[in-house]
Design an enzyme around this catalytic site. Sequence first.
Site, PDB file in Angstrom:
ATOM      1  N   LYS A   1      15.742   9.320  25.059  1.00  7.50           N
ATOM      2  CA  LYS A   1      16.167  10.580  24.423  1.00  7.50           C
ATOM      3  C   LYS A   1      17.383  11.159  25.160  1.00  7.50           C
ATOM      4  O   LYS A   1      18.355  11.598  24.555  1.00  7.50           O
ATOM      5  CB  LYS A   1      15.006  11.590  24.419  1.00  7.50           C
ATOM      6  CG  LYS A   1      13.895  11.200  23.439  1.00  7.50           C
ATOM      7  CD  LYS A   1      12.628  12.036  23.591  1.00  7.50           C
ATOM      8  CE  LYS A   1      11.532  11.514  22.658  1.00  7.50           C
ATOM      9  NZ  LYS A   1      10.251  12.217  22.766  1.00  7.50           N
ATOM     10  N   ASP A  25      10.592  19.573  18.550  1.00  4.43           N
ATOM     11  CA  ASP A  25       9.587  18.548  18.244  1.00  4.43           C
ATOM     12  C   ASP A  25       8.766  18.942  17.011  1.00  4.43           C
ATOM     13  O   ASP A  25       8.029  18.122  16.465  1.00  4.43           O
ATOM     14  CB  ASP A  25       8.619  18.391  19.430  1.00  4.43           C
ATOM     15  CG  ASP A  25       8.809  17.076  20.161  1.00  4.43           C
ATOM     16  OD1 ASP A  25       9.321  16.129  19.549  1.00  4.43           O
ATOM     17  OD2 ASP A  25       8.410  17.010  21.340  1.00  4.43           O
ATOM     18  N   GLN A  39       7.128  16.145  26.753  1.00  4.42           N
ATOM     19  CA  GLN A  39       6.678  14.803  26.362  1.00  4.42           C
ATOM     20  C   GLN A  39       5.158  14.700  26.453  1.00  4.42           C
ATOM     21  O   GLN A  39       4.552  15.098  27.444  1.00  4.42           O
ATOM     22  CB  GLN A  39       7.355  13.749  27.256  1.00  4.42           C
ATOM     23  CG  GLN A  39       7.101  12.308  26.833  1.00  4.42           C
ATOM     24  CD  GLN A  39       7.711  11.934  25.489  1.00  4.42           C
ATOM     25  OE1 GLN A  39       8.704  12.522  25.049  1.00  4.42           O
ATOM     26  NE2 GLN A  39       7.122  10.965  24.815  1.00  4.42           N
TER      27      GLN A  39
END
Length: 293
Positions: free
Chosen positions: A52, A119, A96
């Site tokens: 990412k 997200d 994450q």
Amino acid sequence: MQLLDGKAISAEIKSEIKQDVAEWVKSGGKKPHLAAILVGADGASQTYVASKIRSCEEIGFTSTLLKFDADITEDELLEAVNSLNNDEDVDGFIVQLPLPKHISENRIMEAVDYRKDVDGFHPINVGRMCKGLPAYLSATPFGIIEMLKRASIETAGKHCVVIGRSQIVGLPMSILMQRNEYPGNCTVTITHSRTKNLQEICKSADILIVALGRPEFVTPDYVKEGAVVIDVGITRVEDSSKKSGFAIKGDVNFAQVAPVSSYITPVPGGVGLMTICGLLTNTLKATKKEIYA
Ligand code: GUN
């Protein structure tokens, strides 16, 4: 059979975003800034986050990585989330997953400012998605939708079966596939570990989206001739013939299923790369304040 090539499609999307960012910055806009929080030393999570961050560099975003040991307390992690919420330079950030067992993922997700939740995991973004309102869509379902769109795959009136009901993939995927727009308008069946007759249900799918996390689970017995097969699985399996010591396997037995499908995503090189595109697209939207002021 046609390959849904995540590598080619994601390269195309990244180059579009790169151009968009360059024009935005040239006209006086702020350079997008994505931050990521990584807790612990899980190998797969480290790989995803590194990828990412690398993608941000490639397309002209600023990125920040905050790393914490696995024994960080929930309160300490909440503090880190708050500091990113209050950092005016950070447009969007992710935490994450998975997190260590002693930390409530739901508590952390709810603590993220929904306007920076690129997200798409915050209840406000999930709720707005369900109501068809503008929202950050979670990155993997977003990436899959984009893949279907770019391959011009027909979805209206089709039976879409989703295996897996996770908050990250299965649940949002099922919502997006039934909504009244393209891609969507499917009749959706969501299946999970308690589903009876799984094989029979999958066999009736025109579009089969597999996200259960069991390597090579789906064999031709689960797939209708001509179905579109989307493989979300990414599992590391020991493989001494590889330099890394492991191979990456999807949830679909690609070699067996490819010949009976009309379209199929490979692993690696499929959905995983599209997930990053979803995240980058959301971050650019955050910078431009396209969803929330
Ligand atoms: N873990 C697996 N997939 C994801 C994702 O899309 N976002 C985050 N934050 N963690 C993940």
